[in-house]
Write a protein that holds these residues in place. Sequence first.
Motif, mmCIF file in Angstrom:
data_model
loop_
_atom_site.group_PDB
_atom_site.id
_atom_site.type_symbol
_atom_site.label_atom_id
_atom_site.label_comp_id
_atom_site.label_asym_id
_atom_site.label_seq_id
_atom_site.Cartn_x
_atom_site.Cartn_y
_atom_site.Cartn_z
ATOM 1 N N SER A 130 -8.287 35.951 -23.905
ATOM 2 C CA SER A 130 -8.534 34.553 -24.276
ATOM 3 C C SER A 130 -10.024 34.237 -24.275
ATOM 4 O O SER A 130 -10.478 33.399 -25.073
ATOM 5 C CB SER A 130 -7.798 33.621 -23.306
ATOM 6 O OG SER A 130 -8.217 33.859 -21.960
ATOM 7 N N ASN A 131 -10.783 34.873 -23.402
ATOM 8 C CA ASN A 131 -12.240 34.678 -23.427
ATOM 9 C C ASN A 131 -12.881 35.416 -24.601
ATOM 10 O O ASN A 131 -13.765 34.883 -25.277
ATOM 11 C CB ASN A 131 -12.860 35.180 -22.116
ATOM 12 C CG ASN A 131 -12.544 34.271 -20.941
ATOM 13 O OD1 ASN A 131 -12.293 33.084 -21.110
ATOM 14 N ND2 ASN A 131 -12.544 34.831 -19.751
ATOM 15 N N LEU A 132 -12.446 36.641 -24.855
ATOM 16 C CA LEU A 132 -13.057 37.434 -25.904
ATOM 17 C C LEU A 132 -12.741 36.905 -27.291
ATOM 18 O O LEU A 132 -13.497 37.147 -28.240
ATOM 19 C CB LEU A 132 -12.593 38.886 -25.778
ATOM 20 C CG LEU A 132 -13.005 39.579 -24.473
ATOM 21 C CD1 LEU A 132 -12.389 40.961 -24.384
ATOM 22 C CD2 LEU A 132 -14.514 39.683 -24.375
ATOM 23 N N ASN A 133 -11.638 36.202 -27.441
ATOM 24 C CA ASN A 133 -11.336 35.590 -28.742
ATOM 25 C C ASN A 133 -12.380 34.561 -29.148
ATOM 26 O O ASN A 133 -12.521 34.257 -30.342
ATOM 27 C CB ASN A 133 -9.955 34.935 -28.700
ATOM 28 C CG ASN A 133 -8.831 35.956 -28.664
ATOM 29 O OD1 ASN A 133 -8.982 37.075 -29.168
ATOM 30 N ND2 ASN A 133 -7.717 35.591 -28.080
ATOM 31 N N LEU A 134 -13.109 34.033 -28.177
ATOM 32 C CA LEU A 134 -14.136 33.044 -28.488
ATOM 33 C C LEU A 134 -15.277 33.645 -29.291
ATOM 34 O O LEU A 134 -15.966 32.929 -30.023
ATOM 35 C CB LEU A 134 -14.678 32.428 -27.190
ATOM 36 C CG LEU A 134 -13.673 31.651 -26.333
ATOM 37 C CD1 LEU A 134 -14.348 31.180 -25.047
ATOM 38 C CD2 LEU A 134 -13.128 30.457 -27.103
ATOM 39 N N ALA A 135 -15.512 34.968 -29.161
ATOM 40 C CA ALA A 135 -16.591 35.603 -29.921
ATOM 41 C C ALA A 135 -16.314 35.530 -31.414
ATOM 42 O O ALA A 135 -17.185 35.152 -32.208
ATOM 43 C CB ALA A 135 -16.754 37.054 -29.467
ATOM 44 N N ALA A 136 -15.094 35.888 -31.816
ATOM 45 C CA ALA A 136 -14.746 35.810 -33.238
ATOM 46 C C ALA A 136 -14.659 34.376 -33.714
ATOM 47 O O ALA A 136 -15.089 34.047 -34.832
ATOM 48 C CB ALA A 136 -13.419 36.531 -33.477
ATOM 49 N N LEU A 137 -14.128 33.501 -32.870
ATOM 50 C CA LEU A 137 -14.007 32.093 -33.252
ATOM 51 C C LEU A 137 -15.374 31.451 -33.451
ATOM 52 O O LEU A 137 -15.625 30.764 -34.453
ATOM 53 C CB LEU A 137 -13.211 31.336 -32.187
ATOM 54 C CG LEU A 137 -12.999 29.837 -32.435
ATOM 55 C CD1 LEU A 137 -12.196 29.615 -33.702
ATOM 56 C CD2 LEU A 137 -12.312 29.196 -31.236
ATOM 57 N N GLY A 138 -16.290 31.683 -32.510
ATOM 58 C CA GLY A 138 -17.616 31.081 -32.621
ATOM 59 C C GLY A 138 -18.395 31.593 -33.812
ATOM 60 O O GLY A 138 -19.031 30.822 -34.550
ATOM 61 N N THR A 139 -18.337 32.912 -34.062
ATOM 62 C CA THR A 139 -19.066 33.480 -35.190
ATOM 63 C C THR A 139 -18.480 33.009 -36.514
ATOM 64 O O THR A 139 -19.216 32.681 -37.455
ATOM 65 C CB THR A 139 -19.040 35.016 -35.120
ATOM 66 O OG1 THR A 139 -19.557 35.436 -33.852
ATOM 67 C CG2 THR A 139 -19.881 35.619 -36.223
ATOM 68 N N GLY A 140 -17.151 32.979 -36.611
ATOM 69 C CA GLY A 140 -16.525 32.529 -37.847
ATOM 70 C C GLY A 140 -16.833 31.076 -38.164
ATOM 71 O O GLY A 140 -17.190 30.730 -39.304
ATOM 72 N N LEU A 141 -16.710 30.201 -37.171
ATOM 73 C CA LEU A 141 -17.017 28.778 -37.391
ATOM 74 C C LEU A 141 -18.491 28.587 -37.744
ATOM 75 O O LEU A 141 -18.825 27.775 -38.628
ATOM 76 C CB LEU A 141 -16.657 27.973 -36.149
ATOM 77 C CG LEU A 141 -15.167 27.850 -35.818
ATOM 78 C CD1 LEU A 141 -14.975 27.090 -34.513
ATOM 79 C CD2 LEU A 141 -14.432 27.150 -36.952
ATOM 80 N N ALA A 142 -19.374 29.310 -37.065
ATOM 81 C CA ALA A 142 -20.798 29.175 -37.349
ATOM 82 C C ALA A 142 -21.136 29.665 -38.752
ATOM 83 O O ALA A 142 -21.970 29.057 -39.451
ATOM 84 C CB ALA A 142 -21.616 29.947 -36.310
#
Length: 420
Positions: A130-142
């Motif tokens: 759940s923490n590591l999913n934030l890497a893909a989420l943050g990069t994709g949104l940015a």
Amino acid sequence: MIRRNAQGPRDPAVDAAVLLRRIGFATLALALPLASLVSRRAAVVLVPIGVVLLVISSLVEEPGWFTGTLKRALLSRPGMILVGLVAWSVLSLIWSPYTSSATEKAGNLVLAVALGFCGTSALPERMRASNLNLAALGTGLAAIFALALIVVAALRRSDAEIGSVERGISVVLIMAWPALAWLLSRARGLSALGLALVVGLLALTRFEDGEAVAMICGAVAFGAVSANREKAIPIIAALIGGVMLLAPILPFLLIPIVSRFPESTSDFVQALGVWADVVGREPVQLITGHGLDTVLRGRVTGALPMTTPTTLLFETWYELGIVGAAAAAACLYFAIRAARHMPVALAAGGVAAYTTAFALTALGFATLQPWWLMTLAAVVLLFAAIARGQYRTERPVAPLPADVQNRRKNDRPLAPAAEK
């Protein structure tokens, strides 16, 4: 009937540590790429905050883990070489003619390396998905947000709006590699393909400053490692380390080739000429270097021509000499070679990130600016977190009861030999 809770009472300190770790990692993986698009100093502010939160969470939950991991990281071969490189950079302040500005640059370098060591050491042995999913989420949104800003600025024909997000685009591009590595390690091919397409479109808007060329180099390294990890990683490590180590002979090799191109490359030819002149005029200074921050300040004060190259290859040799260049080459070589022991997706993403960052700095982008150093520290921390999230890749088979096993044995068909 009242059922007893199977779990024991939870420790509030452990819950607080988990929450701090979630906030700290979200600061690096989610907030950093998004904030970099609207603030030029986002990396300088957010990376130390995220690392401090991770360190506090580790000290609250298990202090011995943090100190032990930090000690092992410092005593590892790449760690000791990196510490030696930083120490030599600080020592060069003695003979640097610009001690004041060089001290600030050395402080930024020490801070970035310290944050990298402390951040990776503060990560737990097992990172939650759940923490590591934030890497893909943050990069994709940015990446999507950056494309939207570029389209809006193009419609308004405002160069100021495009210029304000250029630094943030560079942060998104380099942070895309750990995000892709995480998605591929979890067999999320469609999500990885979507992220690659968005990041690829974003990279195409940055041909002038070299980001697109650097991303292409990273993509080639990614494909090579994915195809054959055992052969590709040593070749890439030797190539990057060799270019750093043999940088003084590059101008003598490139000038005859580049001089045959059209006049548009005249600036590049002049930069190579200055590089070759410095190497031939001051060969003794190539041993110790001229001291930290002498290239930038030398251009400002007139001690060096304005056509002096700003690439990291020239700056490392001119400022730190063969000692600093050899340490940097060895550090890059062993760091890339270490990817051989990682899963294929993580190894490919890590080597691609190293290749992209090296290509950017070799092309004269950012070099040792504070925001770029902090961004690289965040990328290293993300890869370390993803490496510690590669557990439970296969669910273990549950043991069957004895009666079920006996029934299956009795129900097996006879072998062909037994039937005969």
